[in-house]
Every structure is written in C-alpha cells, then in structure tokens.
Motif scaffolding. Sequence first.
Motif, mmCIF file in Angstrom:
data_model
loop_
_atom_site.group_PDB
_atom_site.id
_atom_site.type_symbol
_atom_site.label_atom_id
_atom_site.label_comp_id
_atom_site.label_asym_id
_atom_site.label_seq_id
_atom_site.Cartn_x
_atom_site.Cartn_y
_atom_site.Cartn_z
ATOM 1 N N LEU A 1 1.102 -1.269 0.267
ATOM 2 C CA LEU A 1 -0.380 0.018 0.356
ATOM 3 C C LEU A 1 1.010 1.630 -0.220
ATOM 4 O O LEU A 1 0.213 2.208 0.521
ATOM 5 N N GLY B 1 2.458 4.649 -0.766
ATOM 6 C CA GLY B 1 2.080 5.891 -2.176
ATOM 7 C C GLY B 1 0.546 5.637 -2.415
ATOM 8 O O GLY B 1 -0.188 6.471 -2.727
ATOM 9 N N PHE B 2 -0.393 4.738 -1.729
ATOM 10 C CA PHE B 2 -2.033 4.651 -1.821
ATOM 11 C C PHE B 2 -2.940 5.629 -1.752
ATOM 12 O O PHE B 2 -3.829 6.199 -2.385
ATOM 13 N N MET C 1 6.196 12.739 11.542
ATOM 14 C CA MET C 1 6.020 13.806 11.084
ATOM 15 C C MET C 1 4.650 13.496 9.700
ATOM 16 O O MET C 1 4.229 14.380 9.647
ATOM 17 N N LYS C 2 5.064 12.455 9.037
ATOM 18 C CA LYS C 2 3.903 11.970 7.935
ATOM 19 C C LYS C 2 2.742 12.535 8.646
ATOM 20 O O LYS C 2 1.586 13.579 7.905
ATOM 21 N N LEU C 3 2.866 11.398 9.426
ATOM 22 C CA LEU C 3 1.039 11.376 9.900
ATOM 23 C C LEU C 3 0.716 12.748 11.286
ATOM 24 O O LEU C 3 -0.100 12.492 11.779
ATOM 25 N N ALA C 4 1.695 14.036 11.165
ATOM 26 C CA ALA C 4 1.821 15.059 12.256
ATOM 27 C C ALA C 4 0.257 14.394 13.379
ATOM 28 O O ALA C 4 0.176 15.088 14.085
ATOM 29 N N ASN D 1 5.444 5.779 5.482
ATOM 30 C CA ASN D 1 6.681 6.499 5.424
ATOM 31 C C ASN D 1 7.585 7.673 4.123
ATOM 32 O O ASN D 1 7.990 8.864 4.792
ATOM 33 N N ASN D 2 7.703 6.620 3.154
ATOM 34 C CA ASN D 2 6.821 5.746 2.978
ATOM 35 C C ASN D 2 8.152 5.015 2.265
ATOM 36 O O ASN D 2 7.654 3.536 1.280
ATOM 37 N N GLN E 1 10.270 9.397 11.428
ATOM 38 C CA GLN E 1 8.996 10.201 10.088
ATOM 39 C C GLN E 1 7.823 9.301 9.085
ATOM 40 O O GLN E 1 7.116 10.746 9.089
ATOM 41 N N ASP F 1 -1.525 9.112 -0.057
ATOM 42 C CA ASP F 1 -1.094 9.799 1.156
ATOM 43 C C ASP F 1 -1.188 11.187 1.388
ATOM 44 O O ASP F 1 -2.721 11.935 0.310
ATOM 45 N N ASP F 2 -0.619 12.190 1.719
ATOM 46 C CA ASP F 2 -1.313 13.479 2.583
ATOM 47 C C ASP F 2 -3.027 14.075 2.601
ATOM 48 O O ASP F 2 -3.652 14.822 2.260
ATOM 49 N N GLN F 3 -3.212 12.678 2.976
ATOM 50 C CA GLN F 3 -4.742 12.182 3.606
ATOM 51 C C GLN F 3 -4.562 13.194 5.154
ATOM 52 O O GLN F 3 -3.686 12.865 5.404
ATOM 53 N N PRO F 4 -5.515 13.533 5.903
ATOM 54 C CA PRO F 4 -5.588 13.652 6.811
ATOM 55 C C PRO F 4 -6.104 12.200 7.706
ATOM 56 O O PRO F 4 -6.459 11.673 7.454
ATOM 57 N N LEU F 5 -4.897 11.980 9.344
ATOM 58 C CA LEU F 5 -5.090 10.915 9.797
ATOM 59 C C LEU F 5 -6.414 10.058 10.049
ATOM 60 O O LEU F 5 -6.805 8.767 9.220
#
Lengths: 446, 446
Positions: free
Chosen positions: B80, B82-83, B285-288, B314-315, B282, B85-89
């Motif tokens: 999965l 990069g399935f 950070m990525k998931l804030a 992470n990714n 990482q 990314d950049d979404q709120p948790l």
Amino acid sequence: MTSPPNTADTLIHAGWIVPVVPHGVVLENHSIALTGERITALLPRAEAQAIEAQNVLELPGHVLLPGLINCHGHAAMSLLRGFADDQPLMPWLEQHIWPAERAHVSEEFVRDGTELAIAEMLRAGTTTFSDMYFFPNACAATAQRLGMRCQITFPIFDFPTAWGQDADDYIRKGLALRDDFKHSALVTVVFGPHAPYTVCEANLARIATLAAELDAPVHIHLHETAGEVLMAVEQCGERPLDMLNRLGLLGPRTQCVHMTDLGDQDIALLAATGAHVVHCPQSNMKLASGTCRVGALRAQGVNVALGTDSAASNNDLNLFGEMQAAALLAKLHAHDASALPAADALAMATINGARALGLEDRIGSLEVGKQADLIAVDLRGPETQPLYHPLSQLVYACNGSQVSHSWIAGAAVMADRELTHIDLQALAVRTNQWQQRIAHTPGVTL
Amino acid sequence: MTSPPNTADTLIHAGWIVPVVPHGVVLENHSIALTGERITALLPRAEAQAIEAQNVLELPGHVLLPGLINCHGHAAMSLLRGFADDQPLMPWLEQHIWPAERAHVSEEFVRDGTELAIAEMLRAGTTTFSDMYFFPNACAATAQRLGMRCQITFPIFDFPTAWGQDADDYIRKGLALRDDFKHSALVTVVFGPHAPYTVCEANLARIATLAAELDAPVHIHLHETAGEVLMAVEQCGERPLDMLNRLGLLGPRTQCVHMTDLGDQDIALLAATGAHVVHCPQSNMKLASGTCRVGALRAQGVNVALGTDSAASNNDLNLFGEMQAAALLAKLHAHDASALPAADALAMATINGARALGLEDRIGSLEVGKQADLIAVDLRGPETQPLYHPLSQLVYACNGSQVSHSWIAGAAVMADRELTHIDLQALAVRTNQWQQRIAHTPGVTL
C-alpha cells in the motif's frame, strides 16, 4: 497549440511525465522531444512516433520531470563535509569551519569543491544550483565547464576575506564577473550580500541601488535564527527584514534564505513586496536554527523555494531529501497530515525555484519552448513499488539514487547514472588530497 | 582476550569497522572473521593475515557495522506504499487503508508484501525487523525462508479481523505460532496487543500475566498522538501508560511504540520500569502525530530504539533516513546542534534496538561470540567524500543506497548489492499484480 515538429535531436519515451506546470499533472505514456537547448514537443507517445529523431530513448518505468533547482548552497564547502558535526553553532564556525577556510580556501579549493558538489548534485537530480562562496569566478568557470546551470551570487562583506578587501572591492569584482558571463547560457551572476549582520546599512543601500539599476537579483541570508533577529532589534531597534525594506532591498528580485524567525508582519511584508523565501529544512534542523513557517508563507502567496545549504551543514546536496524533509516538517508543524502535499513539495524544488531565481521563463517545468533541463527517475526498484501515484513516490519514497538520466540545455550530462563530463576517479584523488591537507590544519582539531 | 582462531568461514578486510560497542569507536584497517552463525574474531588487519579462511573479501573504502534493527513496522503494508498520501489521519485510515485491507489482506498478500519489504530493508542495511500484522504466520515463514531475522508480534484486538475473532482467538493462534518457531534461530514470536484503545483492560491484564509466565516481550502502539491520550483520560480518567503500569504490563520486556505525548511523569515511569521506547520519527512527522521527547527520555536512562513504521506512512523502510531524521529532529527540538550526535543515532538503530527486542546478547554490535549480522557500506562515492569521520558519513550523508553487502547469522544475503535469496524481477511481477487489484478495489478511490 502548434503542431509537433517533424524532427528532433532527442526523443524520449517515458512511463510518465510530470511537467510540474500544470500543477499536479501526471502524463502517462508520453514522450518529449528536444532540439538544441530546448524542449520542442511534449505529447502522447502514439503521436510522438511521427517525429524523426537522431537519438531515441526508451525509458519504461521511469518518470521524466524538470531538473531540480537548489536555491541555496556553498558548493566548495563539500570539501568540509562531515568535518565537524554535532557541534553547537558558534564553536562549529569559530573553532572548525572558519579556521579551516582561512587556511585552505583558494581558487583551486573552490574549483575542486565545486566539481565534487556538482557530481553529487547531478547524481541526485539537480540541474541548477545557486551558490554563494569566495572565488565565485572559480565556481562559475567550473559550472560552465561541466555544463551545469547555476546562479552565482558573488559574496559581499564589510571586511576582508580571501577573495576581497571591502564592500567596494567585492562589488567591483562581482560586477566584473557578471560582465564576463553576460553571454553565458548557463551561468547568471547576481548580488550576494552575505547577511544584514555582516554588511552595514550604507553598503546594503548601495547594493539596492545597483541591483535596481541592473535589474539583478539579490540573494541574502536572512532571519536564520531567532538570536540573529533579536540581536538586530537590540542593536538597531529594527528587524532585519524591515531594514531591508526601508533600504529598498525587498522586492520580486530578492531571495531571502532561511527565514526561520517570522512574525505575521514579516510574512505580510514578504507577500506585499513579492520577495522570495528559500527554505533549507535539513540545514535548519541540523544547526538547530528553527523552523520556517512554510504553511503561513504559502497561504499568503509568498513564493517558497528549496535549498540544501552546504554539505558542511546538511550533509548532502540532495533535493529529494529536502523535498521530503520540507513536506514532513510542514505536516508536523501544522499538526495536519494533509499539509504540503507531494505536488507542492515538487513545485518548491522546481518551478518555485525558477521563480525565485528569476528564471521561470526558461526552466522549472517541462513546457515547449523552455530550456531542456530534465531528469529521468527509475521507479522500478523495490523501494518505489507498487506505484499508485508517481508524485508520491518521487517525494516520499525516492532518495535520489533512482535518478538515471539528466539533461541540461539539451545536453546529456548523465546517462544510466554515468556522468558525461566528470571523471569520478580523478575527482576522488583530488578530494582525498584536500582531505589530507585539511585534516592536518594547524590549530584545528578533528 | 582469547587468541584469534586459526581458521574461519569468511574473513573480511575493511577500511573501517564500527562495532557500536564500545560506543563511538571507529577501527581503521581492521578485519572480521565469521564462522557458522557467529563472529569469531575482530582484529587489526595485520594480525588477521594469520587466519585461513574459505572466503576472503577485500572491502577498501567500506565501513563494516552491525546490521540495522528496525523495531517497528507492518511489512506487508508495503503493498500500500503511496496508496493514499497527504490525507488527514482518520480519512486516510477510514476511507483508504482499512477498506483496502478489508478487501485484500490474506496470507498471500502478507507473503508477497513481506518479501517486498524485506528486499527493500536488506538493500538499505536492515538485518532485523519487528513486525505487527495480520497473518503473522505468513510473515514469519517468509522471513525464515529469506534468511531475515525478525521479531513477529502477533496482533491482538478485541474485535474480529481477517486473522482472528477475538482476543482469545488471537492469543491462541499467536502462542501456537510462538511454539512453531521456538527452535528458529532467526524468528522470535512475541505479544502484540495493538493499542490500549483497541484492547480492553481485561485482555491487557491477561496478556500481562501470560507474558510474565513466558518471559516474552510485549510490543504495543502507545501515546501515538496527544488526541489518543486525551481520549483515554476523558473516558477512563487515566493515561494509557499509567493503565499499562497498573496492569503489570510495563517492564523491561515492554516495547512502547511512538510515545509522542510524554509528560515528565511518563518519562520517570518508563525509566523506573525499564520499558523501551521505539521512536518512529518519519512516520510521526508524515502523519502529523507529534514529536517524541527523545532527549528527555535518554537523559533519564530510557532505552530508545528506532522504527520506520509501514511504507504506507513513511514511505520507505530505510533506517538511514530514520537515523538522520531522529538526529535532525532532536537537534531542532532541543535548540542545540550538539543534541543526539551521530554515534548515538547509530546506537539507536543497532544496539538499542537489540536491547528493546531482548536480543542484546545476540545482535546489535560487532563483538566476538555474537551472531554475524553485519553490513558493509561503500563510502567511496562523491556523496560520502571527503571522509573525516565515518560515523558522520553514515548518519548524515548516506541514504542507504551505499550498502553493498549484508550478512545475517553468517550467511551472505546481499553481495555487491545483489540479493542472494530474492528474485527481484519475479517479485516485481507479483507486486504489480497486487497493485492492479488494489487500485480497482470497489468503493476505494485512488
């Protein structure tokens, strides 16, 4: 839309093309044609078959994108990579970096250090870099010789260094260098006042006048730490950004590097004047300088580009790492995992960089008519599979070692990870000679 | 000191050896001898010439160090990457990850996803990983088949998933798996209660009792976000860490993963009980999610190890990136460039990881008698030159692609970057098949 050309020098068929402009677009099974220095076509593969090209390159599983733009660095300092890490900022500078520089910096140091930096940058996808260092003539000549695009920012200080005596001397030499390279297709030469705490008000005012007359960019370290801003306020009653504005130095040609200390009024001023911010996230973290408020800057319409800073404070010159660090730090800082998505991080490393350097009509995106500065990234390895979204893979999964090919102004500078203009073995020998000399600098402890 | 052996299976001469224990030491021109599963000698090159070995390897310009230990992840989720990314948790989990998992997770999914993860981890220097995922039997079998060392943490929830019905069922299956692998030299099987918000107090208490009886480690997501801790306090009047302590679940066998929300009292409790923290910078950070107070934990003597978390957040599964992120984030957080120096970051990725997993008598350092889990890193490229301090280069300049060789329990699993047990082309075909299926999951938008 004009019809595609019948012929091209080079025709590349790629799995995906990310042109960056339009924003966020990923073109599948497209091709790009290069002739001379320029991009002459960008079109679906089926239509590209009609173009007759001298060189045809098949890059399945690769993504083509604009070459990355490193908007801040000191290339020659690559010879000091890892020389004195994990030190507090002032001992790092005063007991290690500055004594080593005093003992060793010369035209030869800059030539070899710049070549080392360019080798590393090309292997990680950078095709344009901005540089501020002593003997900028040696950096400019090295970039030109190696076919690398760069913005040379000639340094200006109030005090003597190995390259000059005083502000007059730096400016005189810098403008002569600008004249030497005025016909260069690759090298632009602009003003590089080091920082508000190393260049006095009178000299900054003079630079403002000269830069306006010449319509030339100005690149300056600014608000790198809260301590720097506090010191200026205590000494002069004014924030450095306000001083620059009062002196006429803030405008759409101004490149403000670092900017970790930013109040809302600073952000409003940057937005109003059209000045650019160069964000150096890894250097700011490694030197514990602070965090640039990228989200707030972008929300107010300020253009934010990316820089690595030097290999002495990073310690790599790899914009893939910088894109990832910028995105991750922005998410953490905003408490929002959707902050600074991949497409925006890639724009910061490409078109925003081009805008910051005043080169957005020439580089920063894959568009017909622009300079052919582009890279291919091989996404077939286990690190970048499966592949749902090439943009995610570029920003969050690549580490730079996947860059396979690179072209600058239409010339192939790397093919299948082999650099065409740099002999890595000969470079390694010279790098090792510098290491031996620098490691034995009198008065410097390793 | 015993005298070195007369013979060895493998003798490696390297430019440098970083044994990690003793801390911070770099041995120049040393050699290491391996026989069977173990390290049998570590000595200056001149003395090593007397050893007769079946295989002799010259690695000039390389540094040898212990294989890296990834203390937290969900290997199969590499399918999965990069399935979404950049979404709120919560939308990321609820609208993307969980529906895809519900539709696709199976033994085959875990087998192929784990192989993809192991390929990536080996290529970036990891030789041991900890895993928590459905069908841990498939992960364990894959690791065993590929010669990879791992800690399998069988997952426990209160509710049904693809792998089990309820806590009793998960525990029963997990203990059977532990029994299946009790003679494995590579695979250990331990308790993996998912988190305090997915496993009720009664089940956690039962796990505490069973783990104490079996002297088995317990691996748990804990204090991943401030929101999680706040919710627990509101619902139960107690911080999750305090609840675990009350239930007897905090001790030297406990691995607390994430821990971004930490008060001074939490740190004191971790120190007093000897529990370990697995820092995933990482992913956090990525998931804030927040920032783990690594400096304060270490100052109080808490053992802090490193994990990547899954490739979906992470990714990459690259501990070189994690070491660098941990060091940079610690400096930024402490406002001190000397915080978490390179040697400490490397210890977190090696010996601290071994301690967290309860395997410090077997792995985590290069010492005679320990398992021969080691990697070679080629420092001759322009990215890692010049070379004043190998430790600085490993943490601040390497990106993982410089790892050239890897041994686990004395067996070569990678040589000159070729994996000996994995067919990357066949793996790519299967990965692509999963991608096609997952991308077309009904009800999931890409």
